[in-house]
Design an enzyme around this catalytic site. Structure first.
Site, mmCIF file in Angstrom:
data_model
loop_
_atom_site.group_PDB
_atom_site.id
_atom_site.type_symbol
_atom_site.label_atom_id
_atom_site.label_comp_id
_atom_site.label_asym_id
_atom_site.label_seq_id
_atom_site.Cartn_x
_atom_site.Cartn_y
_atom_site.Cartn_z
ATOM 1 N N PRO A 2 -12.596 -77.360 50.629
ATOM 2 C CA PRO A 2 -13.244 -78.434 49.908
ATOM 3 C C PRO A 2 -12.759 -78.395 48.439
ATOM 4 O O PRO A 2 -12.755 -77.384 47.715
ATOM 5 C CB PRO A 2 -14.673 -78.132 50.033
ATOM 6 N N GLU A 3 -12.150 -79.743 47.998
ATOM 7 C CA GLU A 3 -11.841 -79.912 46.413
ATOM 8 C C GLU A 3 -13.010 -80.926 45.941
ATOM 9 O O GLU A 3 -13.887 -80.849 46.371
ATOM 10 C CB GLU A 3 -10.443 -80.557 46.642
ATOM 11 N N LYS A 57 -15.755 -77.372 40.768
ATOM 12 C CA LYS A 57 -16.154 -77.423 42.252
ATOM 13 C C LYS A 57 -17.373 -76.676 42.571
ATOM 14 O O LYS A 57 -17.505 -76.468 43.793
ATOM 15 C CB LYS A 57 -14.929 -76.694 43.104
ATOM 16 N N HIS A 92 -22.633 -69.105 61.983
ATOM 17 C CA HIS A 92 -22.105 -69.602 60.747
ATOM 18 C C HIS A 92 -22.953 -70.124 59.584
ATOM 19 O O HIS A 92 -22.819 -70.370 58.392
ATOM 20 C CB HIS A 92 -21.024 -70.074 60.865
ATOM 21 N N LYS A 152 4.429 -74.921 27.584
ATOM 22 C CA LYS A 152 4.004 -74.253 28.768
ATOM 23 C C LYS A 152 5.295 -74.666 29.754
ATOM 24 O O LYS A 152 5.598 -75.464 30.101
ATOM 25 C CB LYS A 152 2.792 -75.167 29.189
ATOM 26 N N ARG A 261 1.180 -71.572 46.826
ATOM 27 C CA ARG A 261 0.460 -72.706 47.435
ATOM 28 C C ARG A 261 1.668 -73.563 48.105
ATOM 29 O O ARG A 261 2.656 -74.064 47.431
ATOM 30 C CB ARG A 261 -0.328 -73.491 46.556
#
EC number: 3.2.2.23
Length: 274
Positions: A2-3, A57, A92, A152, A261
């Site tokens: 979940p984002e 989040k 769960h 950066k 990722r």
């Protein structure tokens, strides 16, 4: 996982049922999640839920006896039930927050990587102390992003996924935003131009707003509090589409691991400058 849009969807889904209600009890069936569930939850009987809001989040359940910080982890979801339903407990289903008027907020988490913590005040909690601005806020501007990106050398995808820079831009929405901005995910953040920052901030806001409206993205585990899936997966442009044709140019979508990722991009629409 979940984002931000999924967490925002969850917050909007549960708030009407819980805000203003008193907590009857909190049942913890599994005390070991990512971190141990706070023992203070057992003392919240009679607490009134004042507000539910999102920071990054995290879902914050604010009460007059302190705040509950909820993170959905990799596979967590929240559902609203009625005590009258007498629905069977799934293996769960780890936590139930039950109100005095018979509403159950049920937390389900197959991978047990979520979080239920207590804090006297969420905003001063260590977990939230060093977070960047919200991506949909006025504080997240192209000027801010350009300034933060100077010197950066990290890949721009990792840069915008850093919660110290901006919160809540997870893997799915980082891939989608960079595609819409025409920026290769491996471009060094310091090489972003002011114009690219302007475009990137704009599309991040657009992508997240659209995902929230459509109820988030359902890929594996996320389900809205009403039991419905999210629908943003139906309109993903690059994420999860390795080997398929780009909807804009017809090139084949590629995938590469960046910052541990999977990253999806169009090699033509998102060229990496030499």
């Amino acid at each position: 996982m979940p984002e931000l849009p999924e967490v925002e969807t969850s917050m909007r889904g549960i708030s009407p049922y819980l805000v203003g209600q008193k907590i009857k009890e909190i049942i913890v069936r599994q005390p070991k999640l990512r971190w141990a569930v706070s023992s203070e939850l057992s003392t919240m009987q009679g607490a009134t839920i004042i507000e539910i809001y999102r920071r990054a989040k995290y879902l914050i359940i604010q009460t007059d006896k302190g705040d509950i910080l909820v993170h959905l982890g990799m596979s967590g979801s929240l559902g609203i039930l009625s005590v009258k339903e007498n629905k069977a407990i799934d293996k769960h289903d780890h936590i139930d927050l039950i109100t005095e008027n018979g509403v159950i907020l049920r937390y389900n988490d197959p991978r047990k990587f979520g979080t239920w913590l207590w804090a006297e005040q969420a905003e001063t909690a260590e977990l939230l102390a060093n977070l960047g601005p919200e991506p949909l806020s006025e504080a997240f501007t192209s000027g801010y992003l350009f300034e933060k990106s100077r010197n950066k050398t990290v890949a721009v995808k990792n840069f915008i996924m850093n919660n110290a820079i901006v919160v809540g831009v997870g893997n799915i929405y980082a891939c989608e935003s960079l595609f819409m901005a025409g920026i290769h995910p491996e471009l060094a953040a310091q090489n972003l131009t002011a114009k690219q920052c302007e475009r990137l901030v704009t599309v991040i806001k657009e992508v997240l707003t659209k995902a929230i409206i459509q109820g988030g993205t359902t890929l594996k585990d996320f389900i809205q509090p009403d039991g419905k899936p999210g629908y943003f997966a139906q309109v993903l442009q690059v994420y999860g589409r390795k080997g398929e044709e780009c909807n804009d140019c017809g090139s084949i979508i590629e995938a590469k691991v960046i910052g541990q990722r999977n990253s999806f991009y169009c090699p033509k629409c998102q060229r990496l400058p030499k």
